[in-house]
Design a protein around this motif. Structure first.
Motif, PDB file in Angstrom:
ATOM      1  N   PHE B 231      -4.304   3.206  -2.346  1.00 38.83           N
ATOM      2  CA  PHE B 231      -2.931   3.300  -2.813  1.00 38.83           C
ATOM      3  C   PHE B 231      -2.853   3.991  -4.167  1.00 38.83           C
ATOM      4  CE2 PHE B 231       1.197   1.236  -3.794  1.00 38.83           C
ATOM      5  CZ  PHE B 231       1.869   2.046  -2.907  1.00 38.83           C
ATOM      6  N   ALA B 232      -3.805   3.655  -5.049  1.00 42.64           N
ATOM      7  CA  ALA B 232      -3.820   4.294  -6.365  1.00 42.64           C
ATOM      8  C   ALA B 232      -4.021   5.798  -6.187  1.00 42.64           C
ATOM      9  CB  ALA B 232      -4.929   3.704  -7.220  1.00 42.64           C
ATOM     10  N   ALA B 233      -4.884   6.178  -5.252  1.00 44.96           N
ATOM     11  CA  ALA B 233      -5.126   7.601  -5.015  1.00 44.96           C
ATOM     12  C   ALA B 233      -3.845   8.281  -4.553  1.00 44.96           C
ATOM     13  CB  ALA B 233      -6.235   7.778  -3.983  1.00 44.96           C
ATOM     14  N   VAL B 234      -3.092   7.601  -3.697  1.00 41.23           N
ATOM     15  CA  VAL B 234      -1.836   8.193  -3.212  1.00 41.23           C
ATOM     16  C   VAL B 234      -0.858   8.381  -4.374  1.00 41.23           C
ATOM     17  CG1 VAL B 234       0.200   7.760  -1.802  1.00 41.23           C
ATOM     18  CG2 VAL B 234      -2.072   7.339  -0.868  1.00 41.23           C
ATOM     19  N   ILE B 235      -0.788   7.399  -5.247  1.00 42.43           N
ATOM     20  CA  ILE B 235       0.120   7.526  -6.392  1.00 42.43           C
ATOM     21  C   ILE B 235      -0.298   8.703  -7.276  1.00 42.43           C
ATOM     22  CG2 ILE B 235       0.935   6.428  -8.503  1.00 42.43           C
ATOM     23  CD1 ILE B 235       0.801   3.793  -7.121  1.00 42.43           C
ATOM     24  N   VAL B 236      -1.597   8.781  -7.553  1.00 36.76           N
ATOM     25  CA  VAL B 236      -2.079   9.884  -8.392  1.00 36.76           C
ATOM     26  C   VAL B 236      -1.779  11.214  -7.704  1.00 36.76           C
ATOM     27  CG1 VAL B 236      -4.139  10.971  -9.336  1.00 36.76           C
ATOM     28  CG2 VAL B 236      -3.832   8.527  -9.534  1.00 36.76           C
ATOM     29  N   ALA B 237      -1.995  11.253  -6.392  1.00 35.04           N
ATOM     30  CA  ALA B 237      -1.736  12.493  -5.657  1.00 35.04           C
ATOM     31  C   ALA B 237      -0.263  12.875  -5.771  1.00 35.04           C
ATOM     32  CB  ALA B 237      -2.135  12.331  -4.197  1.00 35.04           C
ATOM     33  N   ALA B 238       0.615  11.905  -5.613  1.00 34.88           N
ATOM     34  CA  ALA B 238       2.051  12.206  -5.711  1.00 34.88           C
ATOM     35  C   ALA B 238       2.389  12.707  -7.109  1.00 34.88           C
ATOM     36  CB  ALA B 238       2.870  10.964  -5.378  1.00 34.88           C
ATOM     37  N   SER B 470       1.671   4.452 -14.780  1.00 35.11           N
ATOM     38  CA  SER B 470       1.514   3.070 -15.257  1.00 35.11           C
ATOM     39  C   SER B 470       1.415   2.118 -14.076  1.00 35.11           C
ATOM     40  CB  SER B 470       2.616   2.635 -16.223  1.00 35.11           C
ATOM     41  OG  SER B 470       3.710   3.466 -16.167  1.00 35.11           O
ATOM     42  N   ALA B 471       2.128   2.455 -13.000  1.00 40.15           N
ATOM     43  CA  ALA B 471       1.988   1.627 -11.792  1.00 40.15           C
ATOM     44  C   ALA B 471       0.558   1.687 -11.283  1.00 40.15           C
ATOM     45  CB  ALA B 471       2.953   2.101 -10.720  1.00 40.15           C
ATOM     46  N   GLU B 472      -0.002   2.884 -11.306  1.00 35.57           N
ATOM     47  CA  GLU B 472      -1.371   3.052 -10.821  1.00 35.57           C
ATOM     48  C   GLU B 472      -2.335   2.242 -11.675  1.00 35.57           C
ATOM     49  OE1 GLU B 472      -5.335   4.942 -10.516  1.00 35.57           O
ATOM     50  OE2 GLU B 472      -4.073   4.962 -12.271  1.00 35.57           O
ATOM     51  N   PHE B 473      -2.138   2.339 -12.985  1.00 30.01           N
ATOM     52  CA  PHE B 473      -2.991   1.592 -13.907  1.00 30.01           C
ATOM     53  C   PHE B 473      -2.885   0.096 -13.639  1.00 30.01           C
ATOM     54  CE2 PHE B 473      -3.323  -0.824 -17.839  1.00 30.01           C
ATOM     55  CZ  PHE B 473      -4.610  -0.503 -18.212  1.00 30.01           C
ATOM     56  N   LEU B 474      -1.642  -0.340 -13.470  1.00 31.70           N
ATOM     57  CA  LEU B 474      -1.402  -1.757 -13.243  1.00 31.70           C
ATOM     58  C   LEU B 474      -2.097  -2.249 -11.974  1.00 31.70           C
ATOM     59  CD1 LEU B 474       0.421  -4.087 -14.379  1.00 31.70           C
ATOM     60  CD2 LEU B 474       1.860  -3.567 -12.429  1.00 31.70           C
ATOM     61  N   LEU B 475      -2.045  -1.400 -10.980  1.00 26.42           N
ATOM     62  CA  LEU B 475      -2.666  -1.728  -9.690  1.00 26.42           C
ATOM     63  C   LEU B 475      -4.128  -2.108  -9.886  1.00 26.42           C
ATOM     64  CD1 LEU B 475      -1.539  -1.465  -6.807  1.00 26.42           C
ATOM     65  CD2 LEU B 475      -2.633   0.735  -6.674  1.00 26.42           C
ATOM     66  N   LEU B 517     -11.985   5.376 -12.025  1.00 28.48           N
ATOM     67  CA  LEU B 517     -12.124   6.812 -11.768  1.00 28.48           C
ATOM     68  C   LEU B 517     -11.990   7.251 -10.309  1.00 28.48           C
ATOM     69  CD1 LEU B 517     -14.645   7.927 -14.486  1.00 28.48           C
ATOM     70  CD2 LEU B 517     -12.173   7.871 -14.511  1.00 28.48           C
ATOM     71  N   PRO B 518     -12.566   6.524  -9.353  1.00 26.78           N
ATOM     72  CA  PRO B 518     -12.485   7.035  -7.969  1.00 26.78           C
ATOM     73  C   PRO B 518     -11.067   7.361  -7.499  1.00 26.78           C
ATOM     74  CG  PRO B 518     -14.003   5.213  -8.067  1.00 26.78           C
ATOM     75  CD  PRO B 518     -13.363   5.293  -9.417  1.00 26.78           C
ATOM     76  N   PRO B 519     -10.070   6.487  -7.751  1.00 27.32           N
ATOM     77  CA  PRO B 519      -8.730   6.855  -7.266  1.00 27.32           C
ATOM     78  C   PRO B 519      -8.189   8.099  -7.952  1.00 27.32           C
ATOM     79  CG  PRO B 519      -8.723   4.636  -8.196  1.00 27.32           C
ATOM     80  CD  PRO B 519     -10.086   5.152  -8.355  1.00 27.32           C
ATOM     81  N   ILE B 525      -7.818  15.370  -5.729  1.00 29.32           N
ATOM     82  CA  ILE B 525      -8.263  16.209  -4.605  1.00 29.32           C
ATOM     83  C   ILE B 525      -7.250  16.161  -3.465  1.00 29.32           C
ATOM     84  CG2 ILE B 525     -10.050  16.460  -2.842  1.00 29.32           C
ATOM     85  CD1 ILE B 525     -12.041  15.412  -4.962  1.00 29.32           C
ATOM     86  N   LEU B 526      -6.746  14.953  -3.235  1.00 31.31           N
ATOM     87  CA  LEU B 526      -5.775  14.759  -2.149  1.00 31.31           C
ATOM     88  C   LEU B 526      -4.522  15.615  -2.342  1.00 31.31           C
ATOM     89  CD1 LEU B 526      -6.142  12.691   0.129  1.00 31.31           C
ATOM     90  CD2 LEU B 526      -4.543  11.211  -1.066  1.00 31.31           C
ATOM     91  N   SER B 527      -4.162  15.862  -3.604  1.00 30.09           N
ATOM     92  CA  SER B 527      -2.908  16.575  -3.871  1.00 30.09           C
ATOM     93  C   SER B 527      -3.036  18.074  -3.670  1.00 30.09           C
ATOM     94  CB  SER B 527      -2.464  16.304  -5.303  1.00 30.09           C
ATOM     95  OG  SER B 527      -3.271  17.044  -6.193  1.00 30.09           O
TER      96      SER B 527
END
Ligand SMILES: Nc1ncnc2c1ncn2[C@@H]1O[C@H](COP(=O)(O)OP(=O)(O)OP(=O)(O)O)[C@@H](O)[C@H]1O
Ligand SMILES: [Mg+2]
Lengths: 253, 572
Positions: B231-238, B470-475, B517-519, B525-527
């Protein structure tokens, strides 16, 4: 009538496709006011037996009755109520709530039972005196020693004057001296209030405080030894039986 | 003493856990509420006020925040309930019935959830208020301001209530079915090593051995982590995707401003308006430091739907080469096909010019001949010179002239433009609305608008990606917090068997790298691929990818710096 009457109990676990039969038809009676111990090597199923007897787990087969009441026939709700009124438990790792003080932990059964403040107060005073931890009442759980914790746990178990108290390795995390103190506490409670005790242990010294020791082997209660004279000779009897059953020195102390 | 007293004590003792759960709830709901307040703002979503290519950017983050709420709350609910397992295990062993347990949990949960909702609605309001304040006062876009949208609060409430209720039923149900023995031992339960870790162990045994302890922290709660990583990866990608499209859109706005303004200043002399001689305008411009190199006067006729211009005039003055037969016309679409917008390019096939005289379509052309202006119709038809005379003679239409100015330097023509505008308005003697209709339009104004839109867009992006990150961080952070007790226990035993404070610190720092870091890497990359396709529609695919990648790398860099600093100040 028996405080505990368990007949023909069997229980097996399913692990990675294999079925491990842990209990294979255990029969066990504990008389009112009796203090008994179950011994057996590690992995022999002592904890499993205790879980079945206390209704924490359900047996595959067999019946358990406490104070004449058959457990299996009770609903979840009734079982909880039954546990509240007729059963106490003592664990190896104490299972006291760190959020509460010693006193509050001990009062929990009465609080759950919605007893009045003065009833709580009277019961607490009586038990505190008997256990000799009166000065610890308002301490936090993290501030007291293992032996003191276990005495508080005993206090909590006897608080509502149950039929029977079960202990799973109640002295498992204590040294020899503290073990003696805690066990003497239990004996005192047993003599004073007539509550039966069934404790599970692999420690001969702990077992020697009881009136009777039963041996669990291959999923059955194979033998039993009764206390005839003093603790010393009782310990020897227990050791002898353990040897006879083929237990190695691992099982001692 | 009653159970209520006990509950209060538990609350005080486990305050960290409640606070964490509360904060998770607040932030997820705040995020959504804030976006809801923006996307349900009628002015913001009005294409006449805010360019839809800007306002449209709110939807992706709104969806992401909704998904965030839908998935994050149940997971934090689960973490919260798990942290209560031992307490309830003890209660159950002492004879609390499951029903009583459910009741107490439900009560607690409702109190936490409702107060979190109230805080979130307030925080969302404040955030969106700040957002609109910056737009209005910081960027200076008028017409957009914060509005009370009951809709936004309603959706937030409904979504939040539904999700928290479902999360409670689902997780609480599982909790209540767990055996007492399992509840009592919940703190210590292990998890099986998964395929992934087995694979890693086989692939890089040396590495796994060296970082065995750090990985042992990562391995626990595998299921939750896999979910959180994804989910964090998806947020970062968005976020990277939005950044990428923002970076390409800003120069796109400026380019469009230039492309759509081939002339530096235009106005119409029509309907008796703007009738002063051209020389006067040229003189005023010169007074204000703008030299007009060339003025083209293009006669045109207009009605409600079309501008008609003569092919001969266009060819002569603009230098085109249109050959239109009598009785025919050419549809002219004044668009830049590569500007990234959808254009309606439906050609008309016939028009009636007078009586029953009709013109037929001879085809169409896509080309920007002159600037847009309120006094010009949306669509332009190029007709033969003699048909143009017929049209001009018809008094049901307006006939006039477009004045197209070319300056020596348009960049600093703003002052001159304003002066001419004022001069024309003063000589027109009409009301404001009509003035607006006949007002001149200019490249420099359009360019300034584009810059403003660009700033608006960048602000929106910074705002939105800031919240999303910040949502990603919180996650990630919330999970590390939720595991803190466990970590403390592990640290204690690591110390006991002889690990030095410094080594433990290093190990925890390394664990944090593995957590954060992984997300970020995966998300970046996903984006890339979606970013390429999205931006390629206006020829900026590579720039979009580059921007997203740079954004990701910067994020990773910042994280590394922060993690190193956090690690050096505390070891726990
Ligand atoms: N939940 C379970 N699932 C599968 N197997 C189990 C489970 N609980 C216990 N066992 C297995 O049943 C056997 C008996 O376990 P139990 O805990 O009752 O032994 P024990 O006599 O209490 O041992 P110890 O003296 O070490 O506490 C063991 O082999 C154990 O691995
Ligand atoms: Mg055991």
């Amino acid at each position: 009538m028996h405080a505990l009457n368990a007949s023909n109990i069997s229980k097996s676990y399913q692990t990675s496709g294999e079925t491990a039969k842990v209990l294979r038809g255990v029969n066990l009676q504990i008389a009112r006011g009796e203090m008994a111990a179950v011994m057996g090597p590690s992995g022999s199923g002592k904890t499993t037996l205790l879980h079945v007897l206390t209704g924490i787990d359900t047996p595959d087969d067999g019946d358990v009755a406490i104070g004449g009441e058959n457990f299996a026939q009770l609903s979840e709700e009734e079982r909880a109520l039954f546990r509240r009124k007729h059963m106490g438990m003592i664990f190896q790792d104490f299972q006291l709530l760190e959020s509460l003080t010693v006193k509050e932990n001990m009062l929990l059964p009465l609080i759950l039972d919605k007893k009045d403040a003065d009833v709580q107060k009277a019961a607490l005073e009586k038990v505190m005196d008997a256990l000799g931890i009166g000065d610890l009442a308002d301490k936090g759980i993290m501030e007291i020693s293992g032996g003191q914790k276990q005495r508080a746990a005993i206090g909590r178990a006897v608080m509502n004057e149950p039929e029977i108290i079960f202990g799973d390795e109640p002295t498992g995390s204590l040294d020899r001296k503290t073990t003696g103190d805690v066990m003497r506490c239990m004996v005192r409670m047993n003599r004073q209030s007539g509550i039966s005790f069934l404790i599970v242990t692999h420690d001969v010294y702990t077992a020697s405080f009881c009136d009777r020791v039963l041996f669990l082997q291959d999923g059955k209660l194979a033998l039993e030894v009764k206390k005839e004279k003093d603790e010393k000779s009782f310990q020897e009897d227990i050791l002898k039986t353990l040897y006879a059953l083929g237990g190695g020195r691992d099982d001692l102390f | 003493m009653t159970f209520f007293d006990i509950s209060k004590k538990m609350l005080r003792f486990g305050f960290d856990r409640y606070r964490l759960y509360f904060l998770c709830n607040v932030s997820a709901a705040t995020l959504f509420c804030c976006f809801a307040l923006i996307f349900s703002n009628p002015a913001f979503m009005n294409g006449q006020i805010v360019n839809s290519s800007i306002s449209g950017n709110i939807f992706l983050p709104a969806v992401v925040s909704a998904v965030f709420l839908i998935f994050f709350l149940p997971v934090s609910c689960q973490a919260f309930l798990s942290s209560r397992k031992q307490e309830y295990g003890v209660m159950f062993s002492l004879g609390m019935s499951r029903k009583e347990g459910v009741f107490h949990l439900f009560f607690e949960h409702t109190v936490v959830s409702l107060s979190a909702l109230a805080a979130a609605l307030a925080a969302g309001t404040v955030l969106s208020f700040l957002f609109f304040a910056v737009i209005l006062y910081g960027i200076g876009i008028t017409g957009v301001q914060w509005q009370f949208c009951s809709e936004a609060y309603k959706i937030t409430f409904i979504l939040y209530a539904a999700v928290t209720a479902a999360a409670f039923v689902w997780n609480g149900g599982k909790f209540m079915r767990d055996k007492i023995g399992i509840l009592l031992k919940a703190k210590y339960r292990s998890e099986k090593t998964g395929k992934f870790f087995k694979l890693l162990n086989r692939l890089v045994p040396g590495y796994m051995n060296r970082h065995f302890v750090a990985w042992s922290f990562v391995r626990r709660h595998k299921k939750v982590w896999i979910f959180k990583y994804t989910f964090a990866a998806v947020i970062v990608a968005a976020a990277a995707l939005l950044m990428g499209s923002c970076i390409t859109m800003y120069p796109g706005f400026l380019r469009d401003a230039e492309n759509y303004s081939p002339y530096d200043m235009v106005y119409a002399q029509i309907d008796g308006m703007n009738q002063d001689p051209i020389q006067e305008a040229v003189r005023i411009l010169e007074q204000n430091g703008t030299k007009a190199d060339q003025v083209i006067r293009l006669p045109y006729v207009r009605d409600g739907s079309f501008n008609y211009i003569s092919a001969a005039d266009v060819n002569k003055s603009i230098g085109c080469n249109y050959q239109i037969q009598e009785g025919e016309f050419l549809n002219l679409f004044q668009y830049d096909p590569k500007d990234g917008y959808e254009h309606n390019m439906q050609p008309v096939s016939a028009v009636t010019i007078s009586g029953n005289q009709k013109l037929r379509s001879a085809g169409s052309d896509v080309r920007i001949l002159f600037n847009q202006n309120a006094a010009f119709a949306d669509r332009t038809l190029i007709v033969n010179a003699s048909d143009f005379e017929t049209l001009r003679a018809d008094t049901t239409r307006s006939a006039g002239c477009m004045n197209l100015f070319v300056f020596a330097q348009w960049e600093n023509s703003y002052q001159g433009i304003c002066a001419v505008k004022e001069y024309l308005q003063n000589s027109n003697h009409t009301d404001d609305e009509e003035q607006h209709y006949y007002a001149l339009s200019s490249k420099v104004e359009r360019y300034r608008d584009a810059e403003k839109s660009g700033q608006f867009l960048i602000f929106l992006m910074v705002f939105v990606t800031g919240l999303m990150l910040s949502a990603e961080f919180l996650l990630i952070h919330s999970q590390i917090q939720a595991e803190r007790e466990e970590t403390d226990r592990a640290v204690r035993s690591l110390k006991l068997f002889g690990m030095a404070e410094r080594e433990i610190g290093k190990c925890l720092r390394y664990r944090n790298f593995l957590r954060f870091l992984p997300p970020l890497i995966a998300g970046t990359i996903l984006s890339l691929l979606p970013s390429y396709y999205l931006n390629e529609s206006y020829g900026m695919g590579k720039l979009g990818v580059l921007a997203g990648a740079v954004f990701g790398i910067v994020l990773i860099f910042i994280n590394v710096v922060l993690l190193c600093r956090a690690g050096s100040t505390s070891s726990g």
